[in-house]
Design an enzyme around this catalytic site. Structure first.
Site, PDB file in Angstrom:
ATOM      1  N   THR A 167      32.017  33.977  57.407  1.00 29.42           N
ATOM      2  CA  THR A 167      32.883  33.488  58.626  1.00 29.42           C
ATOM      3  C   THR A 167      33.054  32.160  58.896  1.00 29.42           C
ATOM      4  O   THR A 167      33.879  31.307  58.042  1.00 29.42           O
ATOM      5  CB  THR A 167      32.565  34.173  59.618  1.00 29.42           C
ATOM      6  OG1 THR A 167      31.151  34.097  60.053  1.00 29.42           O
ATOM      7  CG2 THR A 167      32.804  35.917  59.516  1.00 29.42           C
TER       8      THR A 167
ATOM      9  N   LYS B 228      24.877  35.962  54.943  1.00 31.23           N
ATOM     10  CA  LYS B 228      25.844  34.879  55.780  1.00 31.23           C
ATOM     11  C   LYS B 228      25.273  34.937  57.163  1.00 31.23           C
ATOM     12  O   LYS B 228      24.699  35.835  57.595  1.00 31.23           O
ATOM     13  CB  LYS B 228      27.333  35.520  55.781  1.00 31.23           C
ATOM     14  CG  LYS B 228      27.468  36.710  56.372  1.00 31.23           C
ATOM     15  CD  LYS B 228      27.726  36.978  57.883  1.00 31.23           C
ATOM     16  CE  LYS B 228      28.818  36.010  58.299  1.00 31.23           C
ATOM     17  NZ  LYS B 228      28.843  36.129  59.648  1.00 31.23           N
TER      18      LYS B 228
ATOM     19  N   THR C 214      27.619  37.102  62.586  1.00 40.41           N
ATOM     20  CA  THR C 214      26.495  38.047  62.746  1.00 40.41           C
ATOM     21  C   THR C 214      25.613  37.449  61.431  1.00 40.41           C
ATOM     22  O   THR C 214      26.074  36.670  60.508  1.00 40.41           O
ATOM     23  CB  THR C 214      27.086  39.356  62.405  1.00 40.41           C
ATOM     24  OG1 THR C 214      27.256  40.105  63.727  1.00 40.41           O
ATOM     25  CG2 THR C 214      26.069  40.172  61.591  1.00 40.41           C
TER      26      THR C 214
ATOM     27  N   GLU D  19      25.465  26.256  62.684  1.00 35.33           N
ATOM     28  CA  GLU D  19      26.887  25.747  63.237  1.00 35.33           C
ATOM     29  C   GLU D  19      26.487  24.281  63.821  1.00 35.33           C
ATOM     30  O   GLU D  19      25.600  24.280  64.879  1.00 35.33           O
ATOM     31  CB  GLU D  19      27.509  26.449  64.349  1.00 35.33           C
ATOM     32  CG  GLU D  19      28.219  27.946  63.633  1.00 35.33           C
ATOM     33  CD  GLU D  19      28.691  28.962  64.510  1.00 35.33           C
ATOM     34  OE1 GLU D  19      29.485  29.647  64.093  1.00 35.33           O
ATOM     35  OE2 GLU D  19      28.441  28.507  65.731  1.00 35.33           O
TER      36      GLU D  19
ATOM     37  N   ASN E  78      31.847  26.677  69.033  1.00 34.11           N
ATOM     38  CA  ASN E  78      31.792  27.816  69.801  1.00 34.11           C
ATOM     39  C   ASN E  78      32.630  27.793  71.131  1.00 34.11           C
ATOM     40  O   ASN E  78      32.990  28.790  71.622  1.00 34.11           O
ATOM     41  CB  ASN E  78      30.176  28.116  70.216  1.00 34.11           C
ATOM     42  CG  ASN E  78      29.670  28.569  68.809  1.00 34.11           C
ATOM     43  OD1 ASN E  78      29.777  29.575  68.769  1.00 34.11           O
ATOM     44  ND2 ASN E  78      28.917  27.713  68.268  1.00 34.11           N
TER      45      ASN E  78
ATOM     46  N   THR F 259      40.568  30.633  69.101  1.00 38.11           N
ATOM     47  CA  THR F 259      41.799  29.694  68.985  1.00 38.11           C
ATOM     48  C   THR F 259      41.599  28.939  67.888  1.00 38.11           C
ATOM     49  O   THR F 259      42.706  28.486  67.475  1.00 38.11           O
ATOM     50  CB  THR F 259      42.026  29.162  70.284  1.00 38.11           C
ATOM     51  OG1 THR F 259      40.753  28.228  70.624  1.00 38.11           O
ATOM     52  CG2 THR F 259      42.198  30.104  71.453  1.00 38.11           C
TER      53      THR F 259
END
Length: 524
Positions: free
Chosen positions: A221, A247, A288, A382, A519, A524
């Site tokens: 993702t 992942k 996840t 991230e 985040n 969007t």
């Protein structure tokens, strides 16, 4: 100017602005500095090829594009469905650990049921990314079962099961992506149907390294690289192979249990996990941690589950990026026995009761491999610029050491200090001292050190607290260690007053400006 009054002059506004610009980082060991917004370092070097000689025998894999993910201009179709099939002539054992989140997703509910009904046997796994199928009600459960049926149809088309209505299913499912949105199930089923036989022009199931890479990419993702590893290992003089993919980059603080574990966490005492939220996750959050490990070793279903539960506790249950447990966290392992002599009519499966030595050897290989996969998730956190191990030593129990490591790893204050490369050991102590333990902590026994990476030019640890007493910190040395991308925080509990010698380790990362950006506008 009185309290509560607004400034009326330009000089007052200028003074307030100047004061704001001079706000100091309190309780810091270093002089006041301006935090530089750092770019996230490249993670490309973690994307390494796997060798065919290390891939387990008896598996076919592929990665497909079904249309869940949005197409990007000037790029290849983003893979969003993975399919894995065991073709071994021997029974395939399967085990899994699932999230303990009370709002566990539909694929978690369905896969748990499949494993429980089958007694730990399964031959196929279907994974989709881009949509978590979580908090989707009855429709979500129905869609997960449709994915199971589609996987079973592929097995039947390969002669690996009888396609008989009502027969026990042999497919497990996993999903990851946006929460609170229904799957585009017709697109997913259409993609899976393209793998119902080698005669189809769209058929791509294969045992090759490229097929493993495609499947790993279909898991992704917000990941920046496919997380794929493989290795060979020996048990009782026989060579077996193990490959795995996972992942995860955000919403990472797994707490998983086996298929018999109930959903939801209960806080009954210091020995219990933290209380789960009473509110459902907000729509649009992403999940996840997903993991899939394949081996051609023969392992009995019960022992495979036992080994996985042990391994997950020391790997995937010991990582944290942002402290949030997903609704979908799942790790599956399959053992198909294809690594033994192909002429053998029946395979003696490794079992913890009949051959405990072989079982322990397998468990340790699995644990080591799971740790390697789990670390890749944290490295790809991230916006992360740091990869930090948190090692807690000399605790009265493993559980106590694990709790302290978890508390430090999830502290926003600690993680922002890591980003600022600030050796703020006071925040580490604050997290340590606020952790409920089986035996009260004696502060006079606690020591804290910062430990450079083993590959550092100077691997000497920097002691900042010894037996509860501050040690004069070498700020230049502290800056050197925390300026590296990888290092360790080591906390010694001094035996907790009872001569404890247990240890546990967590792996975490920093909080950066980029994490907030990712985040803040995920949907969007």
């Amino acid at each position: 100017m009185s309290a509560g009054m607004l400034p009326h002059t330009l000089s007052e506004l200028t003074l307030m602005t100047s004061r704001s610009a001079l706000i100091k980082r309190l309780s810091s060991t270093s002089a006041t500095t301006t935090i530089t917004i750092k770019s996230t370092p490249s993670k490309d070097h973690f994307n390494v090829p796997v060798w065919e000689s290390t891939l387990p025998k008896g598996y076919l894999l592929t990665g497909l594009y079904s249309g869940i993910k949005k197409l990007k201009p000037d790029s290849q179709d983003p893979l969003d469905v993975a399919l894995v099939v065991s073709t071994s002539p021997h029974p395939t054992s399967a085990a899994a650990c699932f999230t303990l989140n009370a709002f566990r997703a539909a694929p978690v509910v369905v896969s748990r049921e499949v494993l429980q009904k089958n007694g730990g046997r399964a031959r196929a796994v279907v994974v989709n990314s881009g949509c978590a199928n979580a908090v989707t009600g009855k429709k979500g459960i129905e869609d997960a079962w449709e994915m199971v049926k589609a996987g079973d149809a592929v097995l039947a088309s390969h002669g690996l099961r009888e396609d008989v209505p009502g027969e026990t299913t042999e497919t497990l499912v996993m999903s990851t992506g946006v929460i609170g949105v229904n799957l585009p199930i017709s697109k997913i089923l259409s993609a899976i149907s393209t793998q119902r036989g080698p005669s189809l022009s769209s058929y791509s199931l294969s045992p090759t390294p490229a097929a493993y890479d495609a499947a790993a990419r279909a898991f992704m993702t917000t990941d920046t690289f496919p997380k794929l590893r493989a290795r060979s290992f020996e048990i009782n003089g026989k060579t077996y192979r193990m490959a795995g993919m996972d992942k995860g980059a955000g919403m990472i603080h797994p707490r998983m249990g086996d298929a018999s574990s109930s959903g939801g966490l209960v806080h009954a005492s210091a020995s219990a996990p933290a209380t789960a939220s009473s509110a459902p996750p907000a729509a649009g959050l992403h999940a996840t941690l997903l993991g899939l490990i394949l081996t051609d070793a023969p392992v009995s279903p019960k022992s495979l589950q036992s080994a996985l539960t042990y391994a997950v506790e020391r790997s995937f249950n010991s990582i944290s990026i942002d402290g949030d447990m997903s609704t979908n966290d799942t790790v599956i392992v399959m053992a198909n026995g294809a690594g033994v002599d192909a002429s053998a009519a029946k395979v003696a499966e490794i079992d913890e009761l009949t051959d405990p030595e072989a079982y322990v050897a397998f468990r340790e290989h699995l644990t080591s491999f799971a740790i390697d996969l789990a670390k890749l998730v944290v490295r790809d956190g991230e916006g992360a610029t740091k990869f930090v191990g948190v090692c807690v030593q000399n605790a009265s129990t493993y559980a106590d050491a694990h709790r302290v490591a978890s508390k430090i790893s999830t502290s926003a204050l600690v993680k922002t200090a890591l980003y600022g490369e600030d050796a703020n050991w006071g925040r580490i102590l604050s997290s340590t001292g606020s952790t409920p333990l089986s035996i009260p902590l004696d502060p006079t026994l606690v020591s804290v050190s910062f430990v450079p990476s083993p590959t550092s030019s100077d691997p000497t640890p920097l002691l900042v607290l010894e037996n509860g007493e501050p040690v004069g910190v070498d700020e230049e040395r502290a800056s050197e260690i925390l300026g590296e991308e990888e290092f360790e925080i080591r906390v010694d509990l001094g035996g907790q007053g009872v001569g404890g010698s247990e240890a546990a380790k967590y792996w975490t990362c920093d909080f950066s400006y980029e994490y907030v950006k990712i985040n803040g506008d995920y949907r969007t």
